[in-house]
Design a protein around this motif. Structure first.
Motif, short mmCIF file in Angstrom:
data_model
loop_
_atom_site.label_atom_id
_atom_site.label_comp_id
_atom_site.label_asym_id
_atom_site.label_seq_id
_atom_site.Cartn_x
_atom_site.Cartn_y
_atom_site.Cartn_z
N LEU A 124 0.87 -1.18 0.00
CA LEU A 124 0.00 0.00 0.00
C LEU A 124 0.91 1.23 0.00
O LEU A 124 1.74 1.39 0.89
CB LEU A 124 -0.87 -0.07 1.27
CG LEU A 124 -1.83 1.04 1.66
CD1 LEU A 124 -2.81 0.50 2.69
CD2 LEU A 124 -1.16 2.28 2.17
N TYR A 125 0.81 2.03 -1.03
CA TYR A 125 1.63 3.24 -1.12
C TYR A 125 0.82 4.43 -0.61
O TYR A 125 -0.34 4.60 -1.01
CB TYR A 125 2.06 3.51 -2.56
CG TYR A 125 2.85 2.37 -3.16
CD1 TYR A 125 4.19 2.19 -2.85
CD2 TYR A 125 2.25 1.46 -4.03
CE1 TYR A 125 4.92 1.13 -3.38
CE2 TYR A 125 2.97 0.40 -4.58
CZ TYR A 125 4.29 0.24 -4.24
OH TYR A 125 5.01 -0.81 -4.76
N VAL A 126 1.45 5.24 0.22
CA VAL A 126 0.79 6.46 0.71
C VAL A 126 1.47 7.63 -0.01
O VAL A 126 2.67 7.84 0.13
CB VAL A 126 0.99 6.63 2.23
CG1 VAL A 126 0.22 7.86 2.72
CG2 VAL A 126 0.56 5.37 2.97
N VAL A 127 0.68 8.35 -0.82
CA VAL A 127 1.25 9.46 -1.59
C VAL A 127 0.67 10.78 -1.08
O VAL A 127 -0.44 11.17 -1.46
CB VAL A 127 0.92 9.33 -3.10
CG1 VAL A 127 1.70 10.37 -3.92
CG2 VAL A 127 1.18 7.94 -3.63
N PRO A 128 1.39 11.49 -0.22
CA PRO A 128 0.92 12.82 0.19
C PRO A 128 1.24 13.79 -0.95
O PRO A 128 2.32 13.71 -1.53
CB PRO A 128 1.78 13.16 1.42
CG PRO A 128 2.75 12.02 1.58
CD PRO A 128 2.69 11.16 0.38
N TYR A 129 0.31 14.66 -1.30
CA TYR A 129 0.58 15.56 -2.42
C TYR A 129 -0.04 16.92 -2.16
O TYR A 129 -0.98 17.06 -1.37
CB TYR A 129 0.06 14.98 -3.74
CG TYR A 129 -1.44 14.78 -3.77
CD1 TYR A 129 -2.02 13.58 -3.39
CD2 TYR A 129 -2.30 15.82 -4.16
CE1 TYR A 129 -3.39 13.40 -3.39
CE2 TYR A 129 -3.67 15.65 -4.16
CZ TYR A 129 -4.22 14.44 -3.78
OH TYR A 129 -5.58 14.26 -3.77
N CYS A 130 0.50 17.90 -2.85
CA CYS A 130 -0.05 19.26 -2.74
C CYS A 130 -0.46 19.70 -4.14
O CYS A 130 0.33 19.59 -5.08
CB CYS A 130 1.03 20.20 -2.18
SG CYS A 130 0.43 21.88 -1.97
N MET A 131 -1.70 20.18 -4.29
CA MET A 131 -2.14 20.72 -5.57
C MET A 131 -1.90 22.23 -5.51
O MET A 131 -2.56 22.94 -4.76
CB MET A 131 -3.62 20.42 -5.82
CG MET A 131 -3.99 18.94 -5.87
SD MET A 131 -2.96 17.90 -6.92
CE MET A 131 -3.43 18.43 -8.56
#
Ligand code: OXD
Ligand code: MN
Length: 590
Positions: A124-131
């Motif tokens: 399970l990959y956790v991808v925190p991102y900012c738009m």
């Protein structure tokens, strides 16, 4: 980076909201391991290596396409699936007739069934991102959980993903929760669910960009449009382009077109040789978040950090910048291959395909070599005309908003709305022939208000009301235009050359914005006369120009009647102001 998947989040200060959500998803999906994406170059390379080993990525010819890779999707999973995309608001009317709706409890239960145990044996990959720029007050964050490393590398190119985003999330403690699994890629077990009231997305059974890269359409348009209405801004399907004239003044224009109608080309436009002195830079090619600024103007940021563009048709002549941009560091999905392992697509003027997009020997009788919706994913920084202002936390001031559609007839090359409120009607009237960007028949004319039909996360009636309200907030609103690059003659040939020559239309638009160009006032709005356009060096007949720059009252009376009928679909939610705009148009048309 460590090669073994990390099991602990990288920040000791991480909000409980994130850790508890990740833990609950792990329990539901039974994932073997949890990996938190940090966003480093080393990590990206590691994922590429991993995907090459698993056979999900194929390295392309290093001499010609350094650091480029090919992914092939499942043949049934090549585009957005509008019929399987739902907006799950508590009340059906809030989603509106423009969306498929499912009751939140029913949707959650359905998705729980699908996600249950679906990551057994997987990471399970956790991808925190900012738009948006990480330090912008207009940016918003999300976390995507996915079991696809292909999705992870695409998210790393398309968003500002990793540690910096996680730090911001920890500070703000508010983020969009996006849960994705490719599942078994079974079209019968494929759903893209949106829960705007909970800022949540659940997507199962597809690895295709628009369905799986949750930062893009799901977050930055469907969820964000809902958030934007509550908070007083706009999330739109618009490119943002910077235009500096030979006199040295720079203006920014935002333009909305339905999918696969040339937004990337317009955002990266190459001025024709006969228009020297112009500089065109790209702020964004697909999505704009628009906020009223302190000076009463409208400011735009591009929430994305990369491009997920349509490949077919891209060549040195149609879009030299895009063509150069995708010569390295690019992921290709569903293109064909030449004998020496270079990517190939329809519209590329060199090379010959030998392997088609499905990995089979190419046979012309089997349809196109590259999938018509094959895509490139590339960092926006690779664009030779990348606008540095794309990283500005304040965004860029917008001088004009342009709406457009792909239409054989009726709509002229360009016309200008009389004012903002008339512009809302102009945007709401966008209609366009469907394209390969979504599953379904291509070439069918459908209404696509503001080019947001597949993306408005709430009832269009409320959405138009919000557009009117936004006009009230702007002391200096942008002027609004409609363009149609796709008008054809009676033999079916395009009347306008398009591509770089579209700058001739933008030149007129900008001159109008600064009161330096004339126009012909008509019932539908203001049109240039041929003499108002810079046509130097353009080989175009007088009759073509005449057809491009005139309107037929009977066609427009039918158009207005059709629009009035269309608005009926939204019943009482249709703003009275919009009906009044249609009535005024009908009156002007006589
Ligand atoms: C896109 C689309 O991918 O609109 O941008 O489909
Ligand atoms: Mn798009």
């Amino acid at each position: 980076m460590a090669t073994a998947a990390a099991t602990m989040p990288p920040l000791p200060t991480l909000s409980k909201q994130v850790t508890e959500w990740v833990a609950s998803v792990r329990e539901l999906t039974q994932a073997d391991e949890v990996y938190w994406v940090e966003g480093s170059d080393d990590e990206y390379r590691h994922f590429i290596g991993q995907l090459q080993q698993s056979g999900e990525l194929q390295k392309l010819n290093e001499a010609h396409y350094p650091n480029c890779f090919l992914a092939r999707s499942h043949p049934s999973d090549v585009a957005r699936v509008e019929h399987l995309t739902f907006v799950c608001t508590s009340k059906q009317e809030d989603a509106g007739p423009n969306n498929h709706w499912m009751a939140p409890a029913e949707a959650r239960a359905k998705m729980r069934g699908l996600f249950s145990g679906c990551m057994k044996g997987r990471t399970l990959y956790v991808v925190p991102y900012c738009m948006g720029p990480i330090d912008s007050p207009y940016a918003r964050c999300g976390v995507e959980i996915t079991d696809s490393a292909y999705v992870v590398i695409n998210m790393m190119l398309m968003t500002r993903a990793g540690r910096a985003a996680l730090e911001r999330i920890s500070r703000e403690d508010s983020f969009v929760k996006g849960l994705h699994s490719t599942g078994e890629l079974d079209p019968n077990r494929r759903f893209i669910m949106h829960f705007p009231e909970d800022l949540a997305i659940e997507s199962f059974g597809s690895g295709y960009g628009g369905n799986a890269l949750l930062g893009k359409k799901c977050h930055a348009l469907r969820i964000a449009s809902y958030q934007a209405r509550n908070e007083g801004w706009l999330a739109e399907h618009m490119l943002i382009v910077g235009l500096t004239s030979p006199q040295g003044d720079t203006h920014y224009v935002a333009a909305a077109f339905p999918s696969a109608c040339g937004k990337t080309n317009l955002a990266m436009l190459i001025p024709p040789d006969s228009m020297p002195g112009w500089t065109v830079t790209t702020v964004g090619d697909d999505i704009a978040w628009l906020h009223p600024g302190p000076d009463g103007r409208l400011y735009a940021i591009n929430p994305e950090a990369g491009y997920f563009g349509v490949v077919p048709g891209t060549n040195r002549k149609t879009n030299r910048n895009a063509f150069e941009m995708i010569q390295r560091d690019t992921l290709f999905t569903n293109v064909a291959l030449t004998a020496d392992n270079q990517p190939w697509w329809e519209g590329l003027d060199t090379g010959t395909p030998v392997i088609d997009w499905q990995g089979q020997p190419y046979a012309p009788g089997n349809g196109p070599a590259a999938q018509p919706n094959s895509r490139f994913t590339v960092s926006a920084k690779r664009n030779p005309r990348y606008a540095p202002e794309a990283d500005s936390p304040r965004g860029v001031p917008i001088s004009a908003i342009i709406f457009g559609g792909r239409r054989r007839g009726v709509a002229p090359l360009v016309y200008e709305a009389r004012d903002w409120n008339h512009g809302v009607l102009v945007g709401a009237s966008v209609a366009s022939e469907t394209t390969a960007a979504a599953i379904g028949q291509a070439g069918v004319l459908r209404r696509d208000p503001m080019a947001m039909k597949p993306f408005a996360g709430y009832n269009y009636g409320d959405y138009w009301s919000h557009w009117f309200a936004m006009g009230q907030k702007l002391k200096h609103p942008p002027k609004i235009y409609h363009v149609n690059w796709f008008r054809r003659d009676s033999d079916g040939k395009f009347l306008w050359p398009g591509f770089g020559d579209n700058l001739r239309v933008l030149d007129w638009v900008l001159k109008r914005c600064s009161g330096r160009a004339e126009a012909n006032e008509t019932a539908i709005g203001n049109l240039p006369r041929p003499s108002d356009l810079n046509l130097a060096g353009l080989d175009i007949s007088e009759s073509a120009l005449d057809e491009l720059l005139s309107i037929k009252a009977d066609e427009w009376r039918a158009e207005a009647a059709d629009m009035a009928k269309y608005l009926d679909e939204f019943g009482a939610r249709t703003p009275a102001q919009l009906r009044a705009q249609v009535a005024a148009l009908q009156q002007r048309l006589g």
